[in-house]
Design a protein around this motif. Sequence first.
Motif, PDB file in Angstrom:
ATOM      1  N   MET A   1      54.974   5.015  31.568  1.00 26.72           N
ATOM      2  CA  MET A   1      56.134   5.109  30.687  1.00 26.72           C
ATOM      3  C   MET A   1      55.758   5.763  29.359  1.00 26.72           C
ATOM      4  O   MET A   1      56.485   6.596  28.825  1.00 26.72           O
ATOM      5  N   VAL A   2      54.581   5.394  28.836  1.00 29.47           N
ATOM      6  CA  VAL A   2      54.137   5.949  27.563  1.00 29.47           C
ATOM      7  C   VAL A   2      53.986   7.457  27.659  1.00 29.47           C
ATOM      8  O   VAL A   2      54.449   8.210  26.799  1.00 29.47           O
ATOM      9  N   MET A   3      53.344   7.922  28.718  1.00 36.70           N
ATOM     10  CA  MET A   3      53.117   9.349  28.874  1.00 36.70           C
ATOM     11  C   MET A   3      54.431  10.106  29.015  1.00 36.70           C
ATOM     12  O   MET A   3      54.554  11.245  28.559  1.00 36.70           O
ATOM     13  N   ILE A   4      55.420   9.481  29.635  1.00 37.25           N
ATOM     14  CA  ILE A   4      56.726  10.121  29.771  1.00 37.25           C
ATOM     15  C   ILE A   4      57.362  10.308  28.400  1.00 37.25           C
ATOM     16  O   ILE A   4      57.923  11.360  28.091  1.00 37.25           O
ATOM     17  N   VAL A   5      57.240   9.277  27.560  1.00 37.05           N
ATOM     18  CA  VAL A   5      57.792   9.361  26.204  1.00 37.05           C
ATOM     19  C   VAL A   5      57.076  10.460  25.418  1.00 37.05           C
ATOM     20  O   VAL A   5      57.712  11.280  24.734  1.00 37.05           O
ATOM     21  N   GLU A   6      55.761  10.484  25.497  1.00 38.02           N
ATOM     22  CA  GLU A   6      54.988  11.479  24.760  1.00 38.02           C
ATOM     23  C   GLU A   6      55.290  12.886  25.243  1.00 38.02           C
ATOM     24  O   GLU A   6      55.436  13.820  24.447  1.00 38.02           O
TER      25      GLU A   6
END
Length: 214
Positions: A1-6
């Motif tokens: 999820m974090v990588m998607i946001v970034e």
Amino acid sequence: MVMIVELSVVVAAYLLGSASGSILVGNLRNVDIRNLGSGNAGGTNAFRTQGAAFAVAVMVLDIGKGVVAALLPAWMVSLDSAGIGPQELALICGMAAVVGHCYPLWHGFRGGKGAATAIGALLVLQPWVVPPMLLVWVLTLILTGWVGLGTMLAALTIIPLLWWDNAAMPVLLFGVLLALFIVFTHRSNIVCMIDGSEYRFERARVRNWLGKGR
């Protein structure tokens, strides 16, 4: 999820960079400066073909989007520690905006050469390097009259400045990539300087201030 946001933030920075100031302002005059002068959608061609007021508006927009792109990570509510750090993400966003300016999705991937947007990003990421860069640009312009050469040398100035400052590796890498990318986007200027067809801004040259002519 974090990588998607970034990843979403980086894409947003690229799309922001893709909004070309010269094309947006040109729409108000029903002109596309990519069909005029050098054909480049940047501040120099805007000045040469449309005048100072037009060029200033273009520069404000192009510098501004670099500033906003570099600030995008700071405006995020949170960043998980497992993801990339906010400073590194800001560097990537700044670079993404410059790439977007040069290869804009919104305008058929025909954009400018990235200098103004790079300055905007640097004003957020490494503001102290901007004054010496501008000094190199001005000195090159008044000595040679070549705007493109001044821009390339100013961009390359980033590398020794960050090296001298013992910048962290991500910052130094960003500086190297940014400088080399700006030189790459000015490759046509290099060709024109070699074959003698590069435009000179004669009124800016110090030799003309001293009455020595062209």
